[in-house]
Scaffold this motif. Structure first.
Motif, PDB file in Angstrom:
ATOM      1  N   SER A  95       0.946  -1.123  -0.003  1.00  0.00           N
ATOM      2  CA  SER A  95       0.070   0.094  -0.032  1.00  0.00           C
ATOM      3  C   SER A  95       0.987   1.175  -0.108  1.00  0.00           C
ATOM      4  O   SER A  95       0.344   2.236  -0.405  1.00  0.00           O
ATOM      5  CB  SER A  95      -0.879   0.030   1.205  1.00  0.00           C
ATOM      6  N   LEU A  96       2.219   1.045   0.558  1.00  0.00           N
ATOM      7  CA  LEU A  96       2.814   2.282   0.738  1.00  0.00           C
ATOM      8  C   LEU A  96       4.113   2.429  -0.245  1.00  0.00           C
ATOM      9  O   LEU A  96       4.590   3.453  -0.151  1.00  0.00           O
ATOM     10  CB  LEU A  96       3.485   2.460   2.364  1.00  0.00           C
ATOM     11  N   LEU A 152       5.182  12.107  -2.952  1.00  0.00           N
ATOM     12  CA  LEU A 152       5.831  13.030  -2.162  1.00  0.00           C
ATOM     13  C   LEU A 152       6.422  14.089  -3.103  1.00  0.00           C
ATOM     14  O   LEU A 152       6.633  15.236  -3.006  1.00  0.00           O
ATOM     15  CB  LEU A 152       6.684  12.448  -1.033  1.00  0.00           C
ATOM     16  N   TRP A 153       7.065  13.342  -4.008  1.00  0.00           N
ATOM     17  CA  TRP A 153       7.884  14.222  -5.050  1.00  0.00           C
ATOM     18  C   TRP A 153       7.032  14.841  -5.719  1.00  0.00           C
ATOM     19  O   TRP A 153       7.339  16.357  -6.014  1.00  0.00           O
ATOM     20  CB  TRP A 153       8.659  13.118  -5.849  1.00  0.00           C
ATOM     21  N   LEU A 154       5.757  14.487  -6.040  1.00  0.00           N
ATOM     22  CA  LEU A 154       4.830  15.110  -7.175  1.00  0.00           C
ATOM     23  C   LEU A 154       4.443  16.623  -6.184  1.00  0.00           C
ATOM     24  O   LEU A 154       4.207  17.664  -6.638  1.00  0.00           O
ATOM     25  CB  LEU A 154       3.760  14.451  -7.505  1.00  0.00           C
ATOM     26  N   ASN A 155       3.960  16.135  -4.878  1.00  0.00           N
ATOM     27  CA  ASN A 155       3.628  16.975  -3.886  1.00  0.00           C
ATOM     28  C   ASN A 155       4.616  18.282  -3.778  1.00  0.00           C
ATOM     29  O   ASN A 155       4.399  19.506  -3.429  1.00  0.00           O
ATOM     30  CB  ASN A 155       3.212  16.430  -2.673  1.00  0.00           C
ATOM     31  N   ILE A 196      -1.623  16.916  -8.953  1.00  0.00           N
ATOM     32  CA  ILE A 196      -2.746  16.837  -7.581  1.00  0.00           C
ATOM     33  C   ILE A 196      -3.662  15.582  -8.350  1.00  0.00           C
ATOM     34  O   ILE A 196      -3.923  14.956  -7.537  1.00  0.00           O
ATOM     35  CB  ILE A 196      -3.468  18.097  -7.558  1.00  0.00           C
ATOM     36  N   ALA A 197      -3.973  15.582  -9.405  1.00  0.00           N
ATOM     37  CA  ALA A 197      -4.942  14.716 -10.036  1.00  0.00           C
ATOM     38  C   ALA A 197      -4.374  13.295  -9.873  1.00  0.00           C
ATOM     39  O   ALA A 197      -4.893  12.151  -9.827  1.00  0.00           O
ATOM     40  CB  ALA A 197      -5.259  14.898 -11.572  1.00  0.00           C
ATOM     41  N   ILE A 198      -3.077  13.059 -10.233  1.00  0.00           N
ATOM     42  CA  ILE A 198      -1.892  11.994 -10.199  1.00  0.00           C
ATOM     43  C   ILE A 198      -2.169  11.221  -9.003  1.00  0.00           C
ATOM     44  O   ILE A 198      -2.329  10.170  -8.593  1.00  0.00           O
ATOM     45  CB  ILE A 198      -0.785  12.382 -10.753  1.00  0.00           C
ATOM     46  N   ILE A 199      -1.934  12.120  -8.044  1.00  0.00           N
ATOM     47  CA  ILE A 199      -2.186  11.831  -6.460  1.00  0.00           C
ATOM     48  C   ILE A 199      -3.228  11.422  -5.966  1.00  0.00           C
ATOM     49  O   ILE A 199      -3.307  10.353  -5.429  1.00  0.00           O
ATOM     50  CB  ILE A 199      -1.706  13.156  -5.813  1.00  0.00           C
ATOM     51  N   MET A 200      -4.462  11.903  -6.402  1.00  0.00           N
ATOM     52  CA  MET A 200      -5.740  11.527  -6.104  1.00  0.00           C
ATOM     53  C   MET A 200      -6.162  10.525  -6.589  1.00  0.00           C
ATOM     54  O   MET A 200      -6.706   9.574  -6.044  1.00  0.00           O
ATOM     55  CB  MET A 200      -6.781  12.785  -6.440  1.00  0.00           C
ATOM     56  N   PHE A 201      -5.680  10.276  -7.942  1.00  0.00           N
ATOM     57  CA  PHE A 201      -6.002   8.844  -8.569  1.00  0.00           C
ATOM     58  C   PHE A 201      -5.081   7.727  -7.895  1.00  0.00           C
ATOM     59  O   PHE A 201      -5.774   6.609  -7.693  1.00  0.00           O
ATOM     60  CB  PHE A 201      -5.318   9.081 -10.102  1.00  0.00           C
ATOM     61  N   ALA A 202      -4.027   7.869  -7.598  1.00  0.00           N
ATOM     62  CA  ALA A 202      -3.234   6.800  -6.818  1.00  0.00           C
ATOM     63  C   ALA A 202      -3.824   6.557  -5.486  1.00  0.00           C
ATOM     64  O   ALA A 202      -3.801   4.990  -5.049  1.00  0.00           O
ATOM     65  CB  ALA A 202      -1.684   7.338  -6.610  1.00  0.00           C
ATOM     66  N   LEU A 203      -4.388   7.664  -4.979  1.00  0.00           N
ATOM     67  CA  LEU A 203      -4.803   7.100  -3.607  1.00  0.00           C
ATOM     68  C   LEU A 203      -6.162   6.706  -3.762  1.00  0.00           C
ATOM     69  O   LEU A 203      -6.774   5.747  -2.817  1.00  0.00           O
ATOM     70  CB  LEU A 203      -5.122   8.520  -2.753  1.00  0.00           C
ATOM     71  N   LEU A 231      -2.108  16.362   4.518  1.00  0.00           N
ATOM     72  CA  LEU A 231      -0.527  16.482   4.633  1.00  0.00           C
ATOM     73  C   LEU A 231      -0.183  17.177   3.184  1.00  0.00           C
ATOM     74  O   LEU A 231       0.888  17.827   3.432  1.00  0.00           O
ATOM     75  CB  LEU A 231       0.070  15.409   5.190  1.00  0.00           C
ATOM     76  N   PHE A 232      -0.426  16.444   2.134  1.00  0.00           N
ATOM     77  CA  PHE A 232       0.000  17.015   0.900  1.00  0.00           C
ATOM     78  C   PHE A 232      -0.482  18.443   0.851  1.00  0.00           C
ATOM     79  O   PHE A 232       0.429  19.348   0.291  1.00  0.00           O
ATOM     80  CB  PHE A 232      -0.641  16.096  -0.344  1.00  0.00           C
ATOM     81  N   GLU A 233      -1.621  18.659   0.877  1.00  0.00           N
ATOM     82  CA  GLU A 233      -2.078  19.953   0.872  1.00  0.00           C
ATOM     83  C   GLU A 233      -1.321  21.135   1.866  1.00  0.00           C
ATOM     84  O   GLU A 233      -1.166  22.247   1.699  1.00  0.00           O
ATOM     85  CB  GLU A 233      -3.453  20.502   1.279  1.00  0.00           C
ATOM     86  N   ALA A 234      -1.172  20.469   3.242  1.00  0.00           N
ATOM     87  CA  ALA A 234      -0.537  21.205   4.145  1.00  0.00           C
ATOM     88  C   ALA A 234       0.810  21.633   3.801  1.00  0.00           C
ATOM     89  O   ALA A 234       1.267  22.693   3.911  1.00  0.00           O
ATOM     90  CB  ALA A 234      -0.531  20.578   5.512  1.00  0.00           C
ATOM     91  N   ARG A 235       1.654  20.728   2.977  1.00  0.00           N
ATOM     92  CA  ARG A 235       2.836  20.970   2.608  1.00  0.00           C
ATOM     93  C   ARG A 235       2.860  22.018   1.634  1.00  0.00           C
ATOM     94  O   ARG A 235       3.775  23.270   1.612  1.00  0.00           O
ATOM     95  CB  ARG A 235       3.218  19.755   1.686  1.00  0.00           C
ATOM     96  N   VAL A 236       1.588  22.201   0.903  1.00  0.00           N
ATOM     97  CA  VAL A 236       1.754  23.325  -0.250  1.00  0.00           C
ATOM     98  C   VAL A 236       1.447  24.695   0.610  1.00  0.00           C
ATOM     99  O   VAL A 236       2.054  25.637   0.275  1.00  0.00           O
ATOM    100  CB  VAL A 236       0.585  23.069  -1.115  1.00  0.00           C
TER     101      VAL A 236
END
Length: 591
Positions: free
Chosen positions: A178-179, A186-189, A261-268, A311-316
């Motif tokens: 899963s991880l 994280l790199w994309l974020n 962000i779309a790629i991150i959402m898709f992966a999750l 956390l991804f959004e908080a990093r932004v």
């Protein structure tokens, strides 16, 4: 190219001004409250991580065995966990919001206090709108960081860590599967965060431009200038362009990096399907995975989904906040060019004689190619009236700035009763020296409030006396509201001469031993000016220094000093200087 230069300056400034340890230092006075918040966060995180284990017990144990007692206990445990998480969440939100608001308050006050400590040189070059933007827009932009983002990051990190630990305890193989793609996310974020940080910096710069345009053009003076010059439409176009730039950058700030962000959402989003697929294969092969474990793991993934997204959004948001912090800390790191002495000389303002000496003083402004004052040597005896005259640009006002210690000499020194002005505290000097300028600044308040700004505890008799000396009492007393009359923005409800006299009355109310008048009577008619001069001259214990263009106002001065190109070229009384047939006589003839 200009934007690229700005971004290069920003990157350098960000490295210099915003190490995150400076932000952490802001939280240091609130350690006890922070520990409470962290404790509540940990409690909520652990409680949330135990729920899937109870679900596994229900699916794998209670339901197959039809054990009603175990089912009641496990369901009750789920309810208890939910209640505990809700209570911890409410308490954590209250305490963290309180901490955030305290930090906002402290940062605002610190910034305002620091700006008050800066020198005239800073405000002479900074735009008013830029300073206001630091105090309002930049600080307001940090609201989310201090009230929500910081504690949200701590809470989400706690939830994520406890959830990951719970996943590994359930089945380490499915947990690693899963991880596995988290480093890529994280790199994309990080790419999105860096992009939005740069955009935020540009955005705040343009907001400052817009604030400056509004402050300058919509003040009373700016309105008069725009209307009388026929430039109102130009100002509207300028504002429209700046506002358009702000809107464009606002759009980019919210939409930049959407593909990442779309790629991150898709992966999750596909994570549960991937887990079901891998878990189903393991279940079919008899690899020790139960249905309850699989369901519990999916529940933990769902529980992990929102903390990871936040956390991804908080990093932004943290990177965007760094752009704001760079601007705020950049201002806080601006060093005042004038500083108070560590051990100021203690002086009784009432015992000051008022002798002023300029000892070989030279001074030049940073943008000037020549010295504004060049080795000026001048003695002003105590209790006398000295007038400073000269052509435009001769250094008259600069001499007054040095006397008021709004600037320090590049060389030489200015003394008061033999004490270097640098050895006096600003407060002590303000009690000794009163300053009235040609363009006085009045508060948008009543006459009474404007006067009491100089002396809050002044009696009605003192206020009346100050207004009488300034030849303004009859005017104010005749107004419908008397001294409670509002003066308007910068005093525009009054004439230019009345504004000057009101400013003079405010200074006289402090009864300073030294009075500096920088073209302070330029808007007065001759009759009022003569009456005012007579009233000031009646106070023989006061040293008066007047800077004037109109020589008719200085005829009766004890000493007249003529400046040209930063040098003292003549000195004496009116009659003496007329008799010498020098520069003063030329000025008098022109006048």
């Amino acid at each position: 190219m200009h934007d690229l230069d700005d971004l290069a300056d920003y990157e350098a400034s960000a490295r210099q001004h915003t190490p995150w340890r400076r932000v952490l230092a802001l939280f240091r006075p609130h350690v006890r409250a922070l520990l409470i918040v962290l404790g509540l966060i940990v409690i909520a995180g652990i409680a949330g991580a135990t729920a899937p284990f109870m679900m596994r017990g229900i699916i794998d144990d209670a339901l197959p065995a039809r054990d009603a007692t175990l089912l009641v206990w496990l369901c009750g445990g789920l309810v208890g966990v939910a209640v505990l998480s809700a209570i911890a969440g409410v308490l954590q939100a209250y305490v963290s919001t309180h901490i955030g608001q305290q930090l906002m308050h402290e940062l605002r006050v610190t910034l305002y206090e620091h700006l008050q400590s800066l020198s005239l040189a800073f405000f002479a070059t900074a735009r008013t709108g830029e300073v206001q933007s630091r105090m309002s827009s930049d600080i307001a932009g940090l609201q989310s960081l201090f009230t929500n983002t910081a504690t949200d990051v701590a809470r989400n990190v706690s939830v994520a860590l406890t959830t990951v630990v719970a996943m590994i305890l359930l089945d380490w193989r499915l947990a690693l599967a899963s991880l596995a793609f988290m480093p890529i996310l994280l790199w994309l974020n990080n790419r999105v965060a860096a992009l939005r940080e740069r955009i935020t910096f540009q955005q705040q710069e343009r907001i400052a431009d817009m604030s400056a345009t509004v402050t300058e053009s919509l003040s009373a003076g700016g309105f008069i200038l725009g209307r009388t010059m026929g430039r109102a439409h130009h100002l509207v176009r300028l504002f429209r362009q700046t506002s358009s730039d702000v809107a464009r950058l606002e759009l980019r700030s919210h939409t930049a990096g959407q593909w990442e962000i779309a790629i991150i959402m898709f992966a999750l989003d596909i994570l549960p399907a991937l887990t079901f697929f891998i878990g189903g294969l393991m279940l079919a092969q008899g690899s020790g995975v139960s249905i309850g474990t699989l369901v519990a793991l999916i529940a933990l993934q769902e529980q992990l989904l929102w903390p990871m997204l936040e956390l991804f959004e908080a990093r932004v948001e943290l990177r965007k906040a760094r752009a704001l912090l760079t601007r705020v800390f950049g201002t806080l790191d601006t060093k005042p060019t004038l500083v108070e002495p560590a051990n100021p000389v203690e002086v009784d303002a009432n015992g000051v004689r008022g002798e002023i000496v300029f000892e070989d003083v030279s001074f030049s402004y940073p943008a000037s190619e020549r010295q504004t004052l060049d080795h000026v040597a001048l003695r002003i005896p105590a209790g006398t009236h000295t007038a400073i005259v000269g052509s435009t640009g001769s250094g008259k006002s600069t001499l007054g700035y040095l006397l008021a210690r709004l600037y320090d000499p590049d060389s030489g020194r200015v003394t008061l009763d033999g004490i270097d002005l640098k050895d006096l505290s600003f407060e002590t000097l303000s009690h000794i020296l009163g300053v009235v300028t040609q363009d006085p600044f009045l508060l948008n308040a009543s006459v009474d409030e404007n006067l009491r700004f100089a002396k809050p505890d002044a009696s009605s008799a003192e206020i009346e006396q100050a207004l009488k000396i300034a030849q303004l009492w009859e005017k104010v007393a005749g107004l419908p509201k008397g001294i409670q009359t509002e003066v308007g923005e910068r005093g525009y409800q009054f004439s230019g001469g009345e504004r000057q006299r009101l400013s003079l009355a405010r200074t006289i109310l402090r009864n300073p031993r030294v009075l500096l008048l920088d073209e302070a009577t330029s808007a007065l008619d001759p009759q009022t000016e003569n009456a005012l001069s007579a009233a000031l001259s009646a106070r023989h214990n006061r040293t008066v220094v007047s800077i004037a263009h109109r020589l008719s106002t200085v005829r009766h001065a004890d000493q007249i000093v003529v400046l040209e190109e930063g040098r003292v070229v003549e000195m004496g009384s009116h009659d003496q200087l007329i008799a010498t047939n020098g520069r003063y006589r030329q000025l008098a003839t022109i006048g």
